[in-house]
Design an enzyme around this catalytic site. Structure first.
Site, mmCIF file in Angstrom:
data_model
loop_
_atom_site.group_PDB
_atom_site.id
_atom_site.type_symbol
_atom_site.label_atom_id
_atom_site.label_comp_id
_atom_site.label_asym_id
_atom_site.label_seq_id
_atom_site.Cartn_x
_atom_site.Cartn_y
_atom_site.Cartn_z
ATOM 1 N N CYS A 140 14.056 14.344 10.800
ATOM 2 C CA CYS A 140 14.661 15.266 11.773
ATOM 3 C C CYS A 140 16.016 14.755 12.244
ATOM 4 O O CYS A 140 16.852 15.525 12.696
ATOM 5 C CB CYS A 140 13.726 15.440 12.955
ATOM 6 S SG CYS A 140 13.221 13.868 13.663
ATOM 7 N N GLU B 89 19.056 24.415 9.728
ATOM 8 C CA GLU B 89 18.463 23.159 9.252
ATOM 9 C C GLU B 89 17.936 23.355 7.833
ATOM 10 O O GLU B 89 17.147 24.263 7.584
ATOM 11 C CB GLU B 89 17.317 22.730 10.172
ATOM 12 C CG GLU B 89 16.695 21.424 9.746
ATOM 13 C CD GLU B 89 15.479 21.028 10.591
ATOM 14 O OE1 GLU B 89 14.600 21.876 10.802
ATOM 15 O OE2 GLU B 89 15.420 19.865 11.019
ATOM 16 N N LYS C 273 -4.222 17.152 14.366
ATOM 17 C CA LYS C 273 -4.137 17.894 13.114
ATOM 18 C C LYS C 273 -2.877 17.490 12.365
ATOM 19 O O LYS C 273 -1.766 17.803 12.789
ATOM 20 C CB LYS C 273 -4.116 19.414 13.340
ATOM 21 C CG LYS C 273 -4.359 20.149 12.010
ATOM 22 C CD LYS C 273 -3.852 21.553 11.960
ATOM 23 C CE LYS C 273 -2.403 21.668 11.606
ATOM 24 N NZ LYS C 273 -2.057 21.293 10.220
ATOM 25 N N GLU D 282 8.975 17.980 19.880
ATOM 26 C CA GLU D 282 10.071 17.340 19.139
ATOM 27 C C GLU D 282 10.323 18.232 17.932
ATOM 28 O O GLU D 282 9.491 18.311 17.022
ATOM 29 C CB GLU D 282 9.670 15.928 18.714
ATOM 30 C CG GLU D 282 9.435 15.030 19.921
ATOM 31 C CD GLU D 282 9.071 13.601 19.569
ATOM 32 O OE1 GLU D 282 8.742 13.322 18.405
ATOM 33 O OE2 GLU D 282 9.110 12.762 20.474
HETATM 34 P P1 NDP Z 1 6.123 22.752 10.697
HETATM 35 O O1 NDP Z 1 6.608 23.254 12.000
HETATM 36 O O2 NDP Z 1 6.036 23.700 9.559
HETATM 37 O O3 NDP Z 1 4.663 22.147 10.852
HETATM 38 C C1 NDP Z 1 4.383 21.105 11.763
HETATM 39 C C2 NDP Z 1 2.902 21.117 12.065
HETATM 40 O O4 NDP Z 1 2.563 22.301 12.799
HETATM 41 C C3 NDP Z 1 2.016 21.146 10.822
HETATM 42 O O5 NDP Z 1 0.871 20.353 11.073
HETATM 43 C C4 NDP Z 1 1.690 22.616 10.697
HETATM 44 O O6 NDP Z 1 0.552 22.832 9.961
HETATM 45 C C5 NDP Z 1 1.507 22.990 12.156
HETATM 46 N N1 NDP Z 1 1.636 24.405 12.454
HETATM 47 C C6 NDP Z 1 2.408 25.332 11.825
HETATM 48 N N2 NDP Z 1 2.292 26.543 12.443
HETATM 49 C C7 NDP Z 1 1.435 26.384 13.493
HETATM 50 C C8 NDP Z 1 0.922 27.253 14.510
HETATM 51 N N3 NDP Z 1 1.272 28.535 14.579
HETATM 52 N N4 NDP Z 1 0.070 26.728 15.412
HETATM 53 C C9 NDP Z 1 -0.265 25.422 15.361
HETATM 54 N N5 NDP Z 1 0.161 24.547 14.422
HETATM 55 C C10 NDP Z 1 1.024 25.013 13.498
HETATM 56 O O7 NDP Z 1 7.041 21.495 10.355
HETATM 57 P P2 NDP Z 1 7.072 20.679 9.010
HETATM 58 O O8 NDP Z 1 5.728 20.065 8.763
HETATM 59 O O9 NDP Z 1 7.687 21.569 7.978
HETATM 60 O O10 NDP Z 1 8.079 19.486 9.393
HETATM 61 C C11 NDP Z 1 9.449 19.580 9.274
HETATM 62 C C12 NDP Z 1 10.085 19.972 10.598
HETATM 63 O O11 NDP Z 1 9.760 19.018 11.587
HETATM 64 C C13 NDP Z 1 11.596 20.004 10.561
HETATM 65 O O12 NDP Z 1 12.073 21.126 11.250
HETATM 66 C C14 NDP Z 1 11.995 18.748 11.304
HETATM 67 O O13 NDP Z 1 13.277 18.789 11.845
HETATM 68 C C15 NDP Z 1 10.928 18.671 12.320
HETATM 69 N N6 NDP Z 1 10.816 17.312 12.840
HETATM 70 C C16 NDP Z 1 11.253 17.034 14.111
HETATM 71 C C17 NDP Z 1 11.223 15.744 14.600
HETATM 72 C C18 NDP Z 1 11.669 15.424 15.983
HETATM 73 O O14 NDP Z 1 11.304 14.371 16.473
HETATM 74 N N7 NDP Z 1 12.449 16.252 16.651
HETATM 75 C C19 NDP Z 1 10.725 14.644 13.767
HETATM 76 C C20 NDP Z 1 10.285 15.041 12.475
HETATM 77 C C21 NDP Z 1 10.332 16.342 12.043
HETATM 78 P P3 NDP Z 1 0.667 23.042 8.354
HETATM 79 O O15 NDP Z 1 1.823 22.255 7.857
HETATM 80 O O16 NDP Z 1 -0.625 22.509 7.904
HETATM 81 O O17 NDP Z 1 0.870 24.508 8.173
#
Ligand code: NDP
Length: 496
Positions: A299, A400, A189, A265
């Protein structure tokens, strides 16, 4: 490989992106719009999978485990992954078009990092899986005949892959490739903000001859939608997730009932440490990259820049000067920085710009929204921003932000620099700039992070462990670490 031009159409204009389930492209009854962060225009509609469609995808993945996929040898599986990489490269311009349309990122970033790394992930994990050996232990037995223990690597089963929007294709394939190399089946997803490159990947999987049900794609939102239905599904064996720490916590709760394996991650609040003995030009150029790449939406980006006092004023002045010169614009404009992912995310980042002022920070540059006088004013552009003067316990220094912004502060000793860098609930990455070799090794080891770069940033070898400590994640991916997460080792003990 050919780069797209403005004349290349966005590959899904005017369509509804389907899900891919059991080898069939399925349009859901409900859909949501995918909009451009460059000008707010609607790019396409996206199928919104409900719990029933997610369930079909998981069942298709379960069935495929027992089908032809489960009977393929490791070299045959890896040959298929290489075909996927080849097809991505053949459709390179379309992938780049899709990624820049969804994210607004620069053509340079998408064509030099996101899409090439996506293809490289499939080749790298095909190579790594083929090169993996297994353990073998001889043991003694009371009757003197002995026994031989060896391990075989089996797939974990059905893996849910949940990816964020910042590096959509790179981060999705970073998990899909090793999961498939290890013989699992996947339900992926992508973020609802960035569905297009994943939709192209679904097509490529079909074209490469990956059997039906091995790679399934569902679109939708997180909470109360496809994401939550997927991570709480009892027939999913493992979840590989990249995203915010708070989302990781929610997913952990959803996954608890069926005790799924988790690889997380998560977010970061990364520090850069610039020592007075650093190569100043390299440290400046590297810090510009580590703060402003992808509009600060990586990130690994540095949001806290600590500079040794003797060079602090000079360094900050030069950094601000360079930040002011950054050209902001759309993907085809030779810009240094594109927009944020959405208006909603821009509102969040702007709230931190306002908070920085309220917390008595001094905004050295930026702090607002650029004005273009054209359709880009309907996009999600924001100014690169540098702040100084905040207390170390200010929310802007602790939370963040995930935008093109950093706080700069001076330090007086190595101990103080190490303390300030580690004084955070996150622990993903650090960048250390120094020409003192002993200090470089000493400080790098003291960083409470999964990754510490010395005199560079975001220099990646896919064989190395990648992940974070504290709030920044659970487990490591990369190289043998990914293969370990996506496999179940089985011990076979043979009495001789
Ligand atoms: P989110 O946590 O908002 O979303 C990530 C994914 O999880 C999306 O596909 C989202 O769907 C989905 N999601 C959200 N809530 C749920 C749930 N309750 N159950 C299942 N799936 C869910 O992150 P962002 O997309 O905003 O990305 C930015 C974040 O990612 C930052 O915090 C960044 O630091 C982190 N990140 C970490 C990395 C690492 O390697 N440590 C690398 C890159 C980013 P939808 O968006 O469709 O709601």
């Amino acid at each position: 490989m050919r780069l797209p031009t403005p004349a290349d159409p966005y590959p899904f204009a005017g369509t509804q992106l389907p899900c891919l389930i059991g080898g069939e492209f399925i349009r859901a009854a409900k859909s949501f719009p995918n909009t451009s962060p460059v000008n707010g225009a609607e790019l396409c509609a996206v199928s919104e999978a409900d719990a029933a469609l997610v369930d079909r995808a998981v069942q298709a993945a379960r069935t495929a485990l027992r089908g032809p996929w489960g009977r393929l040898s490791l070299p045959e599986r890896c040959a298929l992954l290489r075909k996927v990489a080849d097809r991505i490269e053949q459709r390179f311009a379309q992938f780049v078009s899709a990624e820049i349309a969804d994210t607004g990122k620069t053509l340079r970033e998408a064509s030099s990092l996101d899409i090439p790394r996506g293809a490289a992930n499939f080749r790298a994990y095909a190579d790594l899986a083929l090169a993996r050996s297994s353990e073998c232990f001889e043991m003694g037995t009371p009757d003197g005949r002995g026994a031989l223990n060896y391990s075989v690597h089996k797939p974990v089963g059905v893996v849910a892959v949940i990816a964020p929007w910042n590096l959509p294709f790179l981060l999705l394939t970073w998990k899909v490739a090793p999961a498939l190399a290890c013989g699992n089946t996947v339900v992926a997803k992508p973020s609802e903000e960035t569905p297009s490159s994943a939709a192209l990947l679904a097509e490529v999987m079909q074209e490469a001859g990956v059997p039906p049900g091995v790679f399934n794609l569902v679109h939708g939102f997180g909470p109360g939608s496809a994401g939550e239905a997927l991570v709480s599904h009892p027939d999913v064996n493992a979840i590989a997730f990249t995203g915010e720490s708070a989302t990781g916590s929610a997913i952990m709760k959803s996954a608890a009932d069926s005790v799924k394996a988790l690889s997380f991650e998560l977010g970061g609040k990364n520090a850069a440490l610039v020592f007075a003995d650093a190569d100043l030009e390299a440290a400046l150029a590297g810090t510009m990259r580590s703060v402003f790449s992808n509009c600060g939406q990586v990130c690994l980006c540095s949001e806290r820049v600590y500079v040794e006092r003797p060079i602090f004023e000079r360094f900050v002045e030069a950094l601000v000067e360079r930040a002011r010169r950054l050209k902001i614009g759309g993907p085809f404009e030779q810009a240094d920085m594109g927009p944020l992912i959405s208006r909603a995310h821009r509102e969040k980042v702007l709230s931190y710009y306002r908070l920085a002022r309220a917390e008595h920070g001094e905004i050295l540059c930026g702090g607002g929204v650029p004005s273009f006088g054209d359709e880009r004013d309907r996009g999600a552009f924001i100014e690169p921003t540098i702040v100084r003067g905040l207390a170390e316990d200010a929310r802007c220094v602790r939370e963040e932000i995930f935008g093109p912004v950093c706080h700069v502060a001076p330090f007086d000793s190595e101990e103080q620099a190490v303390h300030m860098a580690n004084d955070t609930r996150y622990g993903l990455a650090a960048a250390i700039w120094t020409s003192n070799l002993q200090r470089a090794h000493r400080v790098a080891r003291q960083m409470e992070t999964g990754i510490a770069w010395v005199n560079d940033w975001f220099l990646r070898d896919l064989r190395t462990p990648f992940g974070g400590v504290k709030l920044s994640g659970i487990g490591r991916e990369g190289g043998a670490h990914s293969l370990a997460f996506f496999s179940e080792p089985q011990n076979i003990c043979v009495k001789l």
